[in-house]
Design a protein around this motif. Structure first.
Motif, mmCIF file in Angstrom:
data_model
loop_
_atom_site.group_PDB
_atom_site.id
_atom_site.type_symbol
_atom_site.label_atom_id
_atom_site.label_comp_id
_atom_site.label_asym_id
_atom_site.label_seq_id
_atom_site.Cartn_x
_atom_site.Cartn_y
_atom_site.Cartn_z
ATOM 1 N N VAL A 122 9.264 1.983 3.823
ATOM 2 C CA VAL A 122 10.127 0.871 3.204
ATOM 3 C C VAL A 122 9.398 -0.407 3.275
ATOM 4 O O VAL A 122 8.885 -1.120 4.209
ATOM 5 C CB VAL A 122 11.391 0.914 3.707
ATOM 6 N N SER A 123 9.228 -1.079 1.871
ATOM 7 C CA SER A 123 8.867 -2.634 2.069
ATOM 8 C C SER A 123 9.945 -3.223 1.196
ATOM 9 O O SER A 123 10.812 -2.877 0.473
ATOM 10 C CB SER A 123 7.697 -2.513 0.750
ATOM 11 N N LEU A 129 9.618 4.232 -4.834
ATOM 12 C CA LEU A 129 11.188 4.303 -5.360
ATOM 13 C C LEU A 129 11.454 2.629 -5.227
ATOM 14 O O LEU A 129 11.751 2.458 -4.305
ATOM 15 C CB LEU A 129 11.809 5.270 -4.310
ATOM 16 N N VAL A 130 12.169 2.400 -6.517
ATOM 17 C CA VAL A 130 13.012 1.181 -6.394
ATOM 18 C C VAL A 130 14.403 1.582 -6.686
ATOM 19 O O VAL A 130 14.710 2.155 -7.242
ATOM 20 C CB VAL A 130 12.805 0.201 -7.720
ATOM 21 N N GLU A 131 15.250 1.118 -5.308
ATOM 22 C CA GLU A 131 16.589 1.656 -5.265
ATOM 23 C C GLU A 131 17.548 0.825 -4.568
ATOM 24 O O GLU A 131 17.075 0.306 -3.381
ATOM 25 C CB GLU A 131 16.726 3.173 -4.778
ATOM 26 N N HIS A 132 18.805 0.433 -5.111
ATOM 27 C CA HIS A 132 19.753 -0.234 -4.433
ATOM 28 C C HIS A 132 20.600 0.544 -3.365
ATOM 29 O O HIS A 132 21.420 0.098 -2.640
ATOM 30 C CB HIS A 132 20.699 -0.906 -5.226
ATOM 31 N N ASP A 133 20.662 1.922 -3.640
ATOM 32 C CA ASP A 133 21.572 2.960 -2.623
ATOM 33 C C ASP A 133 20.712 3.044 -1.355
ATOM 34 O O ASP A 133 19.854 3.797 -1.277
ATOM 35 C CB ASP A 133 21.752 4.021 -3.586
ATOM 36 N N ALA A 193 0.808 -1.132 0.070
ATOM 37 C CA ALA A 193 -0.107 -0.055 0.088
ATOM 38 C C ALA A 193 1.005 1.324 -0.034
ATOM 39 O O ALA A 193 1.830 1.546 0.774
ATOM 40 C CB ALA A 193 -0.918 -0.020 1.253
ATOM 41 N N VAL A 194 0.600 2.030 -0.869
ATOM 42 C CA VAL A 194 1.492 3.573 -0.864
ATOM 43 C C VAL A 194 0.334 4.629 -0.557
ATOM 44 O O VAL A 194 -0.859 4.781 -1.308
ATOM 45 C CB VAL A 194 1.946 3.635 -2.222
ATOM 46 N N ARG A 195 0.826 5.334 0.424
ATOM 47 C CA ARG A 195 -0.234 6.459 0.886
ATOM 48 C C ARG A 195 0.022 7.569 0.012
ATOM 49 O O ARG A 195 0.880 8.050 -0.606
ATOM 50 C CB ARG A 195 -0.163 6.670 2.234
ATOM 51 N N ALA A 234 9.639 3.377 -0.398
ATOM 52 C CA ALA A 234 10.750 2.671 -1.069
ATOM 53 C C ALA A 234 10.475 1.116 -1.166
ATOM 54 O O ALA A 234 10.037 0.798 -0.052
ATOM 55 C CB ALA A 234 12.317 2.950 -0.350
ATOM 56 N N LEU A 235 10.801 0.516 -2.298
ATOM 57 C CA LEU A 235 10.661 -0.799 -2.478
ATOM 58 C C LEU A 235 12.067 -1.480 -2.764
ATOM 59 O O LEU A 235 12.837 -1.090 -3.666
ATOM 60 C CB LEU A 235 9.822 -1.130 -3.684
ATOM 61 N N ILE A 236 12.798 -2.050 -1.763
ATOM 62 C CA ILE A 236 14.142 -2.690 -1.892
ATOM 63 C C ILE A 236 14.011 -4.173 -1.818
ATOM 64 O O ILE A 236 13.192 -4.765 -1.478
ATOM 65 C CB ILE A 236 14.930 -2.069 -0.612
#
Ligand code: ATP
Length: 252
Positions: free
Chosen positions: A218-219, A203-207, A27-29, A35-37
């Motif tokens: 964060v999920s 936000l999909v991010e490895h940093d 769920a995104v409000r 962030a999706l990591i």
């Protein structure tokens, strides 16, 4: 509690024998930076592609602003307020920065501007394009340069301006820091900080430095499943997340 802007429920996607998305719920409000990591191959890009409509899920549903969009084509989702950037930037390299963004403005204004004027020279498109470039943190000195000559960081920021041209309520960012040097990553982090609150961002991010500096929540995805979802401090402390994902380096 506020109703979520994006609600993903029980999403599944198999590629042959591989379950890339395995009963994923998320769920995104409104207005949050979520962030999706997860490790390489966890299924983050596949999840994003199902949310944008590029990949059709095998099961589950996706609600946006309370309406079921699971079967809508990507273009209709963009019109509802879902916009994305890609891991690999896609720009017209022979056109200038400003022309690239003016064309994106034209694409979203539709009808009257098409066919009879050159979008790249039309002030009614160039003016909003300049505003978008400012929001995306692109220096004015780069606006008349060919995008093919820009640095990786500047190209990512131009792509962000193009995604903003759709006036999204939810922006999906697939690895905006990928391929950037430390100073470019810091600039992108500041740009995203400036956008926070005005629209929701997934936000999909490895940093991890950027993720923990920016995220409201964060999920964590592992093997296509969401193993934890919460505020950054909860996620850092979650034993399952630490075991499955965060390495000692990243915790330092
Ligand atoms: N079109 C496809 N056909 C077959 N397998 C695929 C396809 N797309 C993705 N996969 C597989 O699905 C899994 C999830 O891939 P995905 O790209 O979604 O992961 P990711 O978390 O985004 O990874 P990364 O962080 O490396 O970008 C991987 O094992 C990948 O090889």
């Amino acid at each position: 509690m506020t109703a979520p802007l994006l609600l993903v429920e029980g999403l599944r996607k198999r590629f042959g024998g591989l379950c890339a998305t395995d009963d994923l719920s998320l769920a995104v409000r409104p207005g949050e930076l979520h962030a999706l990591i997860g490790p390489n191959g966890a299924g983050k890009s596949t999840a994003i592609a199902q949310i944008t409509g590029e990949i059709r899920p095998d099961a589950g549903r996706i609600l946006f602003a309370g309406r079921d969009i699971t079967r809508l084509p990507p273009s209709r989702r963009v019109r509802r307020g879902l916009s994305r950037t890609f891991q690999i930037v896609q720009l017209l390299d022979e056109a200038t920065t400003l022309e690239n963004v003016a064309l994106a403005v034209q694409a979203h204004q539709g009808h009257s501007f098409r066919f009879w004027r050159d979008a790249r020279r039309d002030e009614r498109l160039r003016q909003p394009a300049r505003q978008l470039l400012l929001r995306a943190g692109v220096e004015a000195a780069l606006w008349e340069q060919r995008t093919g000559d820009l640095s990786a960081g500047a190209r990512k920021q131009v792509e962000l301006a193009i995604a903003l041209a759709a006036a999204p309520r939810l922006l999906l960012l697939d690895e905006p820091m990928a391929g950037l040097g430390p100073s470019e990553s810091r600039a992108m982090t500041e740009t995203l900080r400036g956008l926070k609150g005005r629209l929701a961002i997934l936000l999909v991010e490895h940093d991890m430095e950027a993720v923990f500096a920016l995220a409201d929540r964060v999920s964590v995805l592992v093997d296509g499943r969401c193993i934890a979802s919460g505020e950054p401090a909860e996620i850092r402390a979650d034993p399952a997340v630490r075991a499955a994902y965060l390495t000692e380096d990243e915790e330092a």
